[in-house]
Write a protein that holds these residues in place. Structure first.
Motif, mmCIF file in Angstrom:
data_model
loop_
_atom_site.group_PDB
_atom_site.id
_atom_site.type_symbol
_atom_site.label_atom_id
_atom_site.label_comp_id
_atom_site.label_asym_id
_atom_site.label_seq_id
_atom_site.Cartn_x
_atom_site.Cartn_y
_atom_site.Cartn_z
ATOM 1 N N LYS A 233 36.571 -9.096 5.146
ATOM 2 C CA LYS A 233 37.314 -8.992 6.391
ATOM 3 C C LYS A 233 38.811 -8.866 6.146
ATOM 4 O O LYS A 233 39.526 -8.280 6.967
ATOM 5 C CB LYS A 233 37.028 -10.220 7.261
ATOM 6 C CG LYS A 233 37.615 -10.155 8.663
ATOM 7 C CD LYS A 233 37.227 -11.370 9.472
ATOM 8 C CE LYS A 233 37.836 -11.304 10.878
ATOM 9 N NZ LYS A 233 37.478 -12.504 11.677
ATOM 10 N N SER B 64 48.384 -8.840 15.348
ATOM 11 C CA SER B 64 47.150 -8.296 14.763
ATOM 12 C C SER B 64 47.373 -6.882 14.237
ATOM 13 O O SER B 64 46.834 -6.500 13.190
ATOM 14 C CB SER B 64 46.033 -8.300 15.807
ATOM 15 O OG SER B 64 45.768 -9.603 16.272
ATOM 16 N N SER C 52 45.231 -12.420 3.989
ATOM 17 C CA SER C 52 45.069 -10.969 3.961
ATOM 18 C C SER C 52 46.244 -10.295 3.250
ATOM 19 O O SER C 52 46.065 -9.333 2.502
ATOM 20 C CB SER C 52 44.936 -10.436 5.389
ATOM 21 O OG SER C 52 44.841 -9.034 5.405
ATOM 22 N N ASP D 90 46.965 -5.425 10.322
ATOM 23 C CA ASP D 90 46.170 -4.256 9.952
ATOM 24 C C ASP D 90 46.997 -3.216 9.216
ATOM 25 O O ASP D 90 46.510 -2.543 8.297
ATOM 26 C CB ASP D 90 45.551 -3.625 11.203
ATOM 27 C CG ASP D 90 44.401 -4.442 11.765
ATOM 28 O OD1 ASP D 90 43.981 -5.414 11.101
ATOM 29 O OD2 ASP D 90 43.928 -4.125 12.867
ATOM 30 N N HIS E 276 39.110 4.543 7.504
ATOM 31 C CA HIS E 276 38.447 3.879 8.637
ATOM 32 C C HIS E 276 38.561 4.716 9.912
ATOM 33 O O HIS E 276 38.360 4.184 11.006
ATOM 34 C CB HIS E 276 39.068 2.496 8.861
ATOM 35 C CG HIS E 276 38.949 1.586 7.680
ATOM 36 N ND1 HIS E 276 37.810 0.875 7.385
ATOM 37 C CD2 HIS E 276 39.832 1.290 6.686
ATOM 38 C CE1 HIS E 276 37.989 0.170 6.286
ATOM 39 N NE2 HIS E 276 39.217 0.401 5.838
ATOM 40 N N ARG F 277 34.476 0.597 16.683
ATOM 41 C CA ARG F 277 35.200 -0.560 17.197
ATOM 42 C C ARG F 277 36.710 -0.379 17.162
ATOM 43 O O ARG F 277 37.451 -1.196 17.698
ATOM 44 C CB ARG F 277 34.823 -1.803 16.398
ATOM 45 C CG ARG F 277 35.109 -1.699 14.917
ATOM 46 C CD ARG F 277 34.574 -2.914 14.183
ATOM 47 N NE ARG F 277 34.779 -2.809 12.762
ATOM 48 C CZ ARG F 277 35.924 -3.100 12.157
ATOM 49 N NH1 ARG F 277 36.946 -3.513 12.886
ATOM 50 N NH2 ARG F 277 36.043 -2.983 10.855
ATOM 51 N N LEU F 278 37.189 0.692 16.510
ATOM 52 C CA LEU F 278 38.630 0.946 16.430
ATOM 53 C C LEU F 278 39.067 2.115 17.308
ATOM 54 O O LEU F 278 40.247 2.471 17.303
ATOM 55 C CB LEU F 278 39.037 1.219 14.975
ATOM 56 C CG LEU F 278 38.717 0.114 13.959
ATOM 57 C CD1 LEU F 278 39.068 0.566 12.554
ATOM 58 C CD2 LEU F 278 39.458 -1.168 14.300
ATOM 59 N N PRO G 259 40.599 -3.248 8.711
ATOM 60 C CA PRO G 259 41.381 -3.411 9.951
ATOM 61 C C PRO G 259 40.493 -3.830 11.107
ATOM 62 O O PRO G 259 39.347 -3.388 11.237
ATOM 63 C CB PRO G 259 41.984 -2.018 10.166
ATOM 64 C CG PRO G 259 41.112 -1.080 9.400
ATOM 65 C CD PRO G 259 40.606 -1.857 8.225
ATOM 66 N N GLN G 260 41.054 -4.677 11.959
ATOM 67 C CA GLN G 260 40.307 -5.209 13.090
ATOM 68 C C GLN G 260 40.726 -4.593 14.423
ATOM 69 O O GLN G 260 39.993 -4.695 15.406
ATOM 70 C CB GLN G 260 40.504 -6.732 13.169
ATOM 71 C CG GLN G 260 40.133 -7.471 11.910
ATOM 72 C CD GLN G 260 38.671 -7.314 11.542
ATOM 73 O OE1 GLN G 260 37.801 -7.441 12.395
ATOM 74 N NE2 GLN G 260 38.390 -7.044 10.275
ATOM 75 N N VAL G 261 41.918 -3.956 14.468
ATOM 76 C CA VAL G 261 42.439 -3.438 15.733
ATOM 77 C C VAL G 261 42.697 -1.948 15.672
ATOM 78 O O VAL G 261 42.281 -1.193 16.557
ATOM 79 C CB VAL G 261 43.736 -4.190 16.129
ATOM 80 C CG1 VAL G 261 44.300 -3.635 17.428
ATOM 81 C CG2 VAL G 261 43.467 -5.680 16.271
ATOM 82 N N SER H 184 43.074 1.755 13.160
ATOM 83 C CA SER H 184 42.822 2.462 11.908
ATOM 84 C C SER H 184 43.944 3.456 11.661
ATOM 85 O O SER H 184 44.379 4.162 12.581
ATOM 86 C CB SER H 184 41.478 3.188 11.954
ATOM 87 O OG SER H 184 41.515 4.247 12.898
#
Length: 537
Positions: free
Chosen positions: A122, A234, A400, A238, A135, A140-141, A126-128, A130
């Motif tokens: 994780k 966030s 991270s 990323d 990615h 989800r992005l 990236p969570q939010v 790309s």
């Protein structure tokens, strides 16, 4: 059905068919008593039938062997290569293409190796948002793509420029940009150029908004993305990931188009540093002299030439160089992977990365810890039994950040291992929550993460699969000095005396009282003995 490979065989086959019809007619006539002229004809027919059978058999054999050979004019089969051999040759051709001269020269944005990814996947994904091809298009992005188009619209509206100007500029850099990424990029030319323009403009809009305010760029004060709110933290996390980078020369080119100065370099790097300032692992402010040195270094165009050995290649590299740019004294040379194997100079794994002892053991040996007031968190000093460590700020993005910096140092050859050395050094110091608690008591660690156990676990997991050369570590000499101090027995005895008998004021009073009492007892005994042997006359 017979497969025919030769015109002569075809003509011979038609002739034999006619002969068969004639033979059958002759046999019918020969059975009648009136016909006596065709007595010797059947023998000739038999001969023709045998030749016909031989020809048919040869044709059938040729048809059966059609999968492995072809019939030449001479009548011999020519063997062809099997699918297995062809596939091997194709792989060799691909290997030759991959091994072409200069194929890896511009590579700077790497995929995280599986050995590092297994620790915490994780921290690298990236969570939010790309950025770049690795990615791109993930489901989800995709929600952030609407914000990217909105940022591009604001730029074009504010500058009164046409989108084709940006597309043409990036198309000129497409080949160079593709070379920065590892492995083949499964995007067409138009898709790649569109992605680069969209992502780069989004990054530049964030940089400029963080520096001068998003309201100055035309965004609403309550904008869900383009405002310094919780979501921005966030996004910053990323954008500092290794797999989520855009080449710096692409950002420089598009920023130059916006500002009307296509040849400018260094400004994007300065904006990036201001944008990523909340992620800095220290909260000590820069002095004016240090800040001027850093900005002069970043403002030098030759310093940020993207393809030089020491250039800032992307935002993560810029951020890393900002952490190490004000280093004083000689730096370790970049790593050379091929070295002569010896017992004194070898690559170490996790089991041999013990640079120094933990805080508890060093404290028991008489070593003192003090906070060093500097913004350079890696600048650790040791003198006269005192280990001075700069303050380190631990927050939810520290893990991270360090993992991606370590991964970049592990992957990029023209890069020292300063961050890796520091993290391993701190990993050796911290073995338990008690070590974290004592460093916090000394003002060295500022814990915004949670409990001391979480901080200890963080450092113990950061370098689980990291490989580096201990002798190339920037802290190896300091570690040797600390270990020599630890091995000196007198230091340990003195520390034990201090901890047991001088750890509080009452212990000190009791100790001196015992010493005075012992001295008085000794004096009384002396005078008693002395008066016995020499009585007073």
């Amino acid at each position: 059905m017979v497969a025919v490979f030769n015109k002569e065989l075809l003509s011979w086959y038609l002739i034999t068919l006619k002969l068969n019809q004639a033979v059958e007619t002759g046999l019918q006539n020969a059975q009648s008593p009136t016909n006596s002229r065709s007595i010797e004809f059947p023998e000739t027919v038999k001969a023709h039938r045998q030749e016909n059978q031989l020809s048919s058999n040869s044709i059938q054999i040729s048809a059966q062997d059609g999968e492995t050979g072809q019939v030449e004019e001479s009548g011999q089969a020519k063997p062809v290569e099997s699918e297995w051999v062809v596939s091997i040759k194709e792989k060799l051709d691909q290997a030759q293409h991959d091994d072409a001269a200069g194929a890896w020269a511009k590579l700077c944005i790497y995929r995280i190796p599986h050995c590092l990814r297994d620790c915490d996947d994780k921290a690298y994904i990236p969570q939010v948002v790309s950025l770049g091809p690795y990615h791109h298009g993930k489901k989800r992005l995709r929600n952030m793509d609407r914000q990217k188009w909105r940022a591009l619209h604001h730029i074009l509206k504010r500058t009164n420029q046409d989108i084709e100007l940006y597309l043409d500029a990036v198309r000129e850099l497409e080949e160079k940009a593709r070379a920065c990424y590892e492995g083949p990029i499964c995007l067409s030319s138009n898709e790649f150029v569109e992605m680069m323009v969209l992502d780069a403009c989004f990054i530049l809009e964030l940089f400029r908004g963080a520096a001068g305010g998003f309201t100055q760029l035309g965004y609403s004060r309550n904008d869900p993305i383009f405002a310094m709110r919780g979501t921005m933290h966030s996004i910053q996390r990323d954008m500092i990931m290794l797999e989520n980078q855009i080449p710096l020369f692409v950002l420089d080119r598009l920023f130059g188009i916006q500002s009307g100065n296509p040849d400018q370099k260094g400004m994007v790097a300065r904006l990036a540093l201001r944008f990523f300032d909340p992620l800095m692992p220290t909260d000590e402010p820069l002095t004016k002299s240090d800040r001027s040195k850093l900005e002069s270094s970043l403002g030098n165009a030759s310093t940020f030439d993207p393809l030089t050995e020491q250039g800032g290649l992307h935002c993560l590299e810029v951020f890393r160089r900002s952490l190490l740019a004000i280093r004083t004294g000689p730096k370790p040379t970049p790593r050379i992977w091929i070295k002569r194997w010896s017992h004194t100079n070898r690559v170490a794994d996790k089991r041999r990365q013990q640079l120094i002892h933990c805080v508890t053991e060093l404290k028991d040996a008489g070593l003192k810890f003090k906070r060093r007031k500097t913004d350079r968190f890696w600048d650790i000093k040791f003198k006269n039994g005192i280990l001075k460590i700069p303050r380190l700020l631990i927050h939810d993005g520290t893990k991270s950040l360090f993992l991606n910096l370590i991964a970049y140092e592990q992957c990029h050859l023209d890069c020292t291992n300063d961050i890796t050395s520091y993290v391993i050094f701190m990993d050796n110091l911290i073995n338990s929550p008690g070590d974290v608690s004592y460093l916090h008591y000394c003002g060295i660690i500022e814990n915004w993460l949670g409990s001391d156990a979480e901080v200890a676990d963080l450092f113990n997991r950061l370098c689980q699969e990291v490989v580096f050369d201990i002798n190339d570590s920037s802290l190896s000499r300091l570690s040797e000095q600390v270990n020599r101090y630890y091995d000196h027995r007198w230091n340990a005895w003195r520390a034990t005396l201090r901890h047991k008998y001088f750890n509080n004021p009452w212990s000190i009073v009791s100790f001196f009282a015992a010493v005075v009492l012992l001295a008085l007892t000794f004096a009384q005994t002396f005078y008693s003995v002395y008066g016995y042997y020499r009585p007073h006359s």
